[in-house]
Design a protein around this motif. Structure first.
Motif, short mmCIF file in Angstrom:
data_model
loop_
_atom_site.label_atom_id
_atom_site.label_comp_id
_atom_site.label_asym_id
_atom_site.label_seq_id
_atom_site.Cartn_x
_atom_site.Cartn_y
_atom_site.Cartn_z
N THR A 160 8.84 87.03 27.84
CA THR A 160 9.06 86.39 29.14
C THR A 160 8.94 84.88 29.06
O THR A 160 8.38 84.32 28.11
CB THR A 160 8.06 86.91 30.19
OG1 THR A 160 6.75 86.50 29.79
CG2 THR A 160 8.14 88.41 30.36
N ASP A 161 9.46 84.25 30.08
CA ASP A 161 9.35 82.81 30.24
C ASP A 161 7.87 82.40 30.21
O ASP A 161 7.50 81.42 29.57
CB ASP A 161 10.01 82.42 31.55
CG ASP A 161 10.13 80.93 31.75
OD1 ASP A 161 10.43 80.21 30.76
OD2 ASP A 161 9.95 80.47 32.89
N TYR A 162 7.04 83.16 30.89
CA TYR A 162 5.60 82.86 30.90
C TYR A 162 5.02 82.89 29.49
O TYR A 162 4.29 81.97 29.09
CB TYR A 162 4.85 83.86 31.80
CG TYR A 162 3.36 83.75 31.68
CD1 TYR A 162 2.67 82.71 32.31
CD2 TYR A 162 2.64 84.65 30.90
CE1 TYR A 162 1.29 82.58 32.18
CE2 TYR A 162 1.26 84.52 30.77
CZ TYR A 162 0.59 83.49 31.41
OH TYR A 162 -0.76 83.35 31.27
N SER A 215 17.47 79.42 14.41
CA SER A 215 17.18 78.74 15.68
C SER A 215 16.11 79.46 16.49
O SER A 215 16.38 79.99 17.57
CB SER A 215 18.47 78.64 16.51
OG SER A 215 19.48 77.98 15.81
N PRO A 216 14.87 79.48 16.00
CA PRO A 216 13.80 80.19 16.74
C PRO A 216 13.55 79.59 18.11
O PRO A 216 13.03 80.28 19.00
CB PRO A 216 12.58 80.05 15.82
CG PRO A 216 12.86 78.88 14.95
CD PRO A 216 14.36 78.84 14.78
N ASN A 240 14.23 78.06 24.77
CA ASN A 240 15.34 77.53 25.56
C ASN A 240 15.98 78.56 26.48
O ASN A 240 16.46 78.21 27.55
CB ASN A 240 16.42 76.94 24.65
CG ASN A 240 15.91 75.79 23.81
OD1 ASN A 240 14.90 75.17 24.14
ND2 ASN A 240 16.57 75.51 22.71
N ASP A 241 16.02 79.82 26.06
CA ASP A 241 16.72 80.86 26.82
C ASP A 241 16.05 82.22 26.58
O ASP A 241 16.63 83.10 25.96
CB ASP A 241 18.19 80.89 26.41
CG ASP A 241 19.05 81.77 27.30
OD1 ASP A 241 18.56 82.25 28.34
OD2 ASP A 241 20.23 81.99 26.95
N GLY A 279 17.69 84.14 23.51
CA GLY A 279 16.42 84.28 22.79
C GLY A 279 15.89 85.70 22.69
O GLY A 279 14.71 85.89 22.40
N TRP A 280 16.75 86.70 22.90
CA TRP A 280 16.29 88.09 22.75
C TRP A 280 15.80 88.33 21.33
O TRP A 280 16.22 87.66 20.39
CB TRP A 280 17.39 89.08 23.16
CG TRP A 280 18.65 89.02 22.33
CD1 TRP A 280 19.70 88.17 22.52
CD2 TRP A 280 19.00 89.83 21.21
NE1 TRP A 280 20.69 88.40 21.58
CE2 TRP A 280 20.28 89.41 20.76
CE3 TRP A 280 18.37 90.87 20.54
CZ2 TRP A 280 20.93 90.00 19.67
CZ3 TRP A 280 19.01 91.45 19.45
CH2 TRP A 280 20.27 91.02 19.02
#
Length: 146
Positions: A41-43, A99-100, A105-106, A111-112
């Motif tokens: 998650t973003d968090y 590109s970790p 970024n997404d 970023g899955w």
């Protein structure tokens, strides 16, 4: 309906993508048929810093809910990735090796982390939270931290 739910804490805005399912330990799951795409998650990504390295398990690995899916190294910590579902890893995100930072970024898109062929697609949803319930959990956690 909005694509994201948002809450602000301190100087951070945390987003939760609607339509996904969530674990209480900050993973998201997008189930399409018998395949689950999994990410953080973003968090989780904001609270642990910039991702420097991702080492997912190899495709073909059978996983149970709670098993390790690999590791993420950030500038602050090394996190064990935990599987939110039962099944077999069928794909890992090939872009993360070079590109970790895609996780930062997404986190809900490019970023899955991996895709898992589910052992039982209906059972996989058991114990997962809808976006609204995860947002309430997150707000409670942020309030307790504040």
């Amino acid at each position: 309906m909005a694509e994201f739910l948002e809450t602000t804490f301190d100087k951070f805005i945390f987003k939760v993508k609607t339509g996904y399912l969530y674990t209480d330990d900050d993973y998201w799951v997008d189930i399409l048929g018998s395949v689950a795409t999994v990410g953080v998650t973003d968090y989780l990504q904001k609270s642990n810093g910039d991702v420097a390295f991702v080492e997912p398990v190899a495709p073909g690995k059978e996983v149970k809910k709670g098993d390790e899916l690999g590791e993420i190294e950030t500038i602050k910590v090394t996190l064990n990735l935990i599987s939110p579902v039962n099944g077999r890893v069928i794909e890992v995100n090939p872009q993360l090796e070079a590109s970790p930072e895609l996780i930062n970024n997404d986190p809900y898109g490019a970023g899955w982390i991996c895709r898992i062929e589910l052992a039982d697609p209906e059972e996989a949803k058991t114990g997962l939270l809808r976006a609204e319930a995860y947002m309430e959990l997150l707000k409670g956690r942020l309030k307790a931290e504040g």
